[in-house]
Design an enzyme around this catalytic site. Structure first.
Site, PDB file in Angstrom:
ATOM      1  N   HIS A 115      -3.322   9.003   1.092  1.00 25.74           N
ATOM      2  CA  HIS A 115      -3.249   7.797   0.268  1.00 25.74           C
ATOM      3  C   HIS A 115      -4.600   7.509  -0.352  1.00 25.74           C
ATOM      4  CE1 HIS A 115      -4.409   5.335   4.009  1.00 25.74           C
ATOM      5  NE2 HIS A 115      -4.004   6.491   4.502  1.00 25.74           N
TER       6      HIS A 115
ATOM      7  N   HIS B 133       0.860  -1.180   0.000  1.00 24.10           N
ATOM      8  CA  HIS B 133       0.000   0.000   0.000  1.00 24.10           C
ATOM      9  C   HIS B 133       0.897   1.231   0.000  1.00 24.10           C
ATOM     10  CE1 HIS B 133      -3.437   2.485   0.439  1.00 24.10           C
ATOM     11  NE2 HIS B 133      -3.019   2.971   1.594  1.00 24.10           N
TER      12      HIS B 133
ATOM     13  N   CYS C 231      -3.311   2.927  -5.492  1.00 20.92           N
ATOM     14  CA  CYS C 231      -2.583   3.777  -4.552  1.00 20.92           C
ATOM     15  C   CYS C 231      -1.167   4.112  -5.032  1.00 20.92           C
ATOM     16  CB  CYS C 231      -2.547   3.132  -3.171  1.00 20.92           C
ATOM     17  SG  CYS C 231      -1.784   1.495  -3.133  1.00 20.92           S
TER      18      CYS C 231
END
Length: 181
Positions: free
Chosen positions: A58, A46, A160
């Protein structure tokens, strides 16, 4: 500026680089850093942008849409109705571009810094592209957060890492999608 790279071997005829993928401490982070953390036992990562004051911006999938990467379980900093005590984030409710504390971003895992401007063949943790200055990276992340302006999350085409690399370079890309595809 280019990052010093240590060569670690050869694979399939390409030199691999060691982009210093060691975990970093909070005190080592600088606003504008492209940060990432492992998920699902290193199956994927991530990504986000550290904007200072223990906060990251994010891009998350919509938790209401069940899919390949729906939101993870609530982190240890959550209480009561599933909202973080520090930043108010709820992984069960919040999607799109979010601003959270580092605890919510990392979800119990280590934080690493994605490197830009490397001089050798990049792997999944670095890029040959040069980064914009840190203040412009933070400004871009904040603008996209305030506008929620990065489109709909898509694991392959708009994730992301695309968001973080767009903030850093002005061009969205995902080395982990390239790696898997």
């Amino acid at each position: 500026m280019g990052q010093a790279i240590t060569l670690v071997g050869e694979a399939q005829g390409f030199l691999q680089c060691n982009c210093n993928t060691s975990p970093v401490t909070r005190s080592e982070l600088k606003p504008g850093d492209h940060i990432y953390t492992e998920r699902a036992g290193y199956v994927y990562f991530h990504h986000g942008i550290y904007v200072g004051e223990d906060m990251a911006i994010h891009f998350l999938p919509d938790p209401k849409k069940k899919g390949i990467l729906s939101s993870s379980a609530a982190s240890s900093s959550l209480q009561g109705y599933g909202r973080c005590r520090k930043c108010g984030h709820s992984p069960d409710r919040d999607g799109g571009i979010v601003k959270t504390c580092l605890d919510c971003f990392r979800d119990g895992n280590s934080i690493r810094v994605f490197r830009y401007g490397v001089t050798h063949i990049p792997l999944r943790y670095c890029s040959r592209k040069n980064s914009k200055p840190p203040d412009q990276v933070v400004e871009c992340a904040i603008h996209l957060f305030e506008q929620n302006g990065f489109g709909e999350y898509n694991f392959i085409f708009n994730n992301c890492e695309h968001f973080a690399s767009f903030c850093k370079t002005g061009s969205g890309s995902s080395s982990q999608v390239d790696f898997w595809v």
